[in-house]
Design a protein around this motif. Structure first.
Motif, PDB file in Angstrom:
ATOM      1  N   GLN A   1       0.828  -1.207   0.000  1.00  0.00           N
ATOM      2  CA  GLN A   1       0.000   0.000   0.000  1.00  0.00           C
ATOM      3  C   GLN A   1       0.865   1.261   0.000  1.00  0.00           C
TER       4      GLN A   1
ATOM      5  N   ASP B   1      -5.390   3.081  -8.967  1.00  0.00           N
ATOM      6  CA  ASP B   1      -6.504   2.931  -8.021  1.00  0.00           C
ATOM      7  C   ASP B   1      -7.125   1.543  -8.096  1.00  0.00           C
ATOM      8  N   ASP B   2      -7.181   0.984  -9.299  1.00  0.00           N
ATOM      9  CA  ASP B   2      -7.712  -0.371  -9.453  1.00  0.00           C
ATOM     10  C   ASP B   2      -6.834  -1.373  -8.705  1.00  0.00           C
TER      11      ASP B   2
ATOM     12  N   VAL C   1      -4.896  -0.725  -6.142  1.00  0.00           N
ATOM     13  CA  VAL C   1      -5.053  -0.514  -4.703  1.00  0.00           C
ATOM     14  C   VAL C   1      -6.196  -1.390  -4.197  1.00  0.00           C
ATOM     15  N   SER C   2      -7.320  -1.351  -4.894  1.00  0.00           N
ATOM     16  CA  SER C   2      -8.489  -2.143  -4.486  1.00  0.00           C
ATOM     17  C   SER C   2      -8.210  -3.636  -4.568  1.00  0.00           C
ATOM     18  N   ILE C   3      -7.559  -4.064  -5.631  1.00  0.00           N
ATOM     19  CA  ILE C   3      -7.284  -5.500  -5.813  1.00  0.00           C
ATOM     20  C   ILE C   3      -6.322  -6.002  -4.741  1.00  0.00           C
TER      21      ILE C   3
ATOM     22  N   GLN D   1      -5.915  -4.705  -1.771  1.00  0.00           N
ATOM     23  CA  GLN D   1      -6.646  -4.703  -0.499  1.00  0.00           C
ATOM     24  C   GLN D   1      -7.545  -5.925  -0.397  1.00  0.00           C
ATOM     25  N   ASP D   2      -8.204  -6.274  -1.486  1.00  0.00           N
ATOM     26  CA  ASP D   2      -9.072  -7.443  -1.494  1.00  0.00           C
ATOM     27  C   ASP D   2      -8.272  -8.719  -1.268  1.00  0.00           C
TER      28      ASP D   2
END
Length: 171
Positions: A17, A85-86, A88-90, A92-93
């Motif tokens: 992150q 940003d995509d 970051v989400s992936i 985190q998931d």
């Protein structure tokens, strides 16, 4: 998360992150700029890291290596053209999936058997495979720092000691 390996997973997620946040602060074109390096672009490194994390999660969850590799290849295709940003989400998931897996795992030091098509079969503790995931991420975060320097930008420190120090600071 009390097992030492899980602390390393927390470090891995923190470092990923941190790198992604740093990449977001830089000119957007640096993410996909092609350069002569280990990878052709920073986005390729980030994609590789994302795919590897997902692949090894499948393996430690009990999937055969070949099945995990197929899942990784599908993810790699899906990630083409994605923005920071995509990712970051992936990431985190995927981090949440790792945390859930380990929270439900009775013994992180319990052994599993994995069969790699080129390197053979090993029986190893799950925590050792997690160590591989963290080590792999560290290596490629170093690639990203080197590539950014090559493009005239600074990297961001993600050494384990910085993670430890950041855990001591009030938020």
């Amino acid at each position: 998360m009390t097992h030492r390996a899980l602390k390393h997973l927390d470090y891995h997620n923190w470092a990923n992150q941190r790198v992604l946040s740093h990449l977001k602060s830089l000119p957007e074109e640096l993410f996909t700029r092609e350069i002569q390096s280990v990878f052709q672009s920073v986005s390729e490194v980030v994609t590789h890291m994302c795919v590897a994390d997902a692949l090894w999660l499948k393996v430690i969850s009990g999937a055969a290596y070949e099945e995990a590799k197929e899942t990784g290849m599908r993810l790699k295709e899906m990630l083409k053209g994605k923005k920071i940003d995509d990712f970051v989400s992936i990431f985190q998931d995927t981090a949440l999936q790792y945390e859930t897996f380990f929270e439900n795992l009775e013994d992180p030091d319990g052994e599993i058997t994995i069969a790699h098509p080129a390197f053979g079969e090993i029986k190893t503790p799950v925590s050792e495979l997690l160590h591989h995931v963290v080590n792999h991420g560290t290596y490629h975060r170093g690639n990203i720092s080197a590539m950014l320097r090559q493009m005239g930008e600074a990297g961001v420190p993600t050494d384990y000691v910085y993670y430890l120090l950041s855990m001591k600071q009030p938020t």
